[in-house]
Design an enzyme around this catalytic site. Structure first.
Site, PDB file in Angstrom:
ATOM      1  N   GLU A  81       0.802  -1.337   0.027  1.00 19.37           N
ATOM      2  CA  GLU A  81       0.031   0.002  -0.032  1.00 19.37           C
ATOM      3  C   GLU A  81       1.088   1.279   0.117  1.00 19.37           C
ATOM      4  O   GLU A  81       1.677   1.470   0.777  1.00 19.37           O
ATOM      5  CB  GLU A  81      -0.852   0.097   1.299  1.00 19.37           C
ATOM      6  N   ARG A  91     -17.427  -0.759   6.984  1.00 15.43           N
ATOM      7  CA  ARG A  91     -18.856  -1.333   6.586  1.00 15.43           C
ATOM      8  C   ARG A  91     -19.383  -2.587   7.119  1.00 15.43           C
ATOM      9  O   ARG A  91     -20.590  -2.753   7.162  1.00 15.43           O
ATOM     10  CB  ARG A  91     -18.399  -2.027   5.055  1.00 15.43           C
ATOM     11  N   CYS A 144      -7.164  -2.246   8.314  1.00 15.31           N
ATOM     12  CA  CYS A 144      -5.887  -2.314   7.794  1.00 15.31           C
ATOM     13  C   CYS A 144      -5.365  -0.921   7.685  1.00 15.31           C
ATOM     14  O   CYS A 144      -4.267  -0.384   8.042  1.00 15.31           O
ATOM     15  CB  CYS A 144      -6.031  -3.017   6.464  1.00 15.31           C
TER      16      CYS A 144
HETATM   17  N1  PCA Z   1      -8.301  -6.967   6.349  1.00 18.50           N
HETATM   18  C1  PCA Z   1      -9.073  -5.795   6.649  1.00 18.50           C
HETATM   19  C2  PCA Z   1      -8.920  -5.635   8.226  1.00 18.50           C
HETATM   20  C3  PCA Z   1      -8.210  -7.113   8.573  1.00 18.50           C
HETATM   21  C4  PCA Z   1      -7.724  -7.815   7.446  1.00 18.50           C
HETATM   22  O1  PCA Z   1      -7.261  -8.617   7.276  1.00 18.50           O
HETATM   23  C5  PCA Z   1      -8.908  -4.552   5.958  1.00 18.50           C
HETATM   24  O2  PCA Z   1      -8.440  -4.672   4.768  1.00 18.50           O
HETATM   25  O3  PCA Z   1      -8.989  -3.439   6.634  1.00 18.50           O
END
Ligand code: PCA
Length: 191
Positions: A81, A91, A144
């Protein structure tokens, strides 16, 4: 050359699922990859709390680099990211029932914080390993993103580079994801 310490976090399952691909991937990593000693930590899918635990562990371990990993449904590539935003939007409720709708991660904080990991080199390294890899320009606004934002905020100025990688929730087995993550970790040797 001496060993460096990499703190790598993953997430427990959430949203009614029984597994989280990020944990499968992170726990399939070897204890040592390249010059990095891998220290794993599984975090709760809870706004704020995930970062609190990760930061406490970082304080104890004093890692050279921190890489957080989570799963993203509907994605087919391993995606470092680029940026975290100062926004919470759930959500679905987190694992403690919190469901913030358009709140700040940090009141008065920067609107966005950029990864301090070499995201382009990481995505390229994943592809060179023969796996799908791409830079992502949105980590969402759920837990995340929250973790990435808070880690970047609190580690700013400490000299500890930090960032986040989403792995596909489905479609890649743990061994492939671990190989992809190892390739991405290889790109951290340049730090
Ligand atoms: N994915 C979620 C939160 C925990 C995970 O593994 C996210 O993309 O926010």
């Amino acid at each position: 050359m001496g060993r460096k310490r990499l703190l790598i976090t993953c997430f427990e399952p959430f949203g009614g699922r029984l597994v989280n691909a990020s944990c499968d991937a992170v726990f399939a990593l070897p204890d040592v990859t390249g010059t990095f000693e891998v220290q794993r930590l599984c975090l709760p899918v809870v706004f704020g709390r995930a970062a609190e635990i990760a930061l406490a562990e970082a304080g104890r371990l004093r890692p050279d680099v921190v890489m957080c990993v989570g799963e993203a449904s509907g994605r087919s590539a391993i995606t470092p990211e680029m940026v975290a935003i100062n926004l919470r939007f759930a959500r679905i409720p987190d694992n403690e029932g919190n469901a913030p709708l358009d709140e700040s991660v940090l009141e008065g904080g920067e609107s966005a914080l950029f990864s301090t990991l070499p995201v382009c080199a990481m995505a390229e390294a994943v592809r060179e390993a023969g796996l799908p890899g791409d830079v992502s320009y949105s980590a969402g606004a759920y837990v995340c993103n929250d973790l990435m934002y808070l880690m970047l905020h609190h580690l700013a100025g400490t000299g500890v580079p930090c960032g986040f990688v989403h792995v596909p929730a489905q479609g890649l087995d743990a061994g492939c994801m671990a190989r992809g993550l190892m390739a991405a970790i290889g790109a951290l040797e340049q730090l």
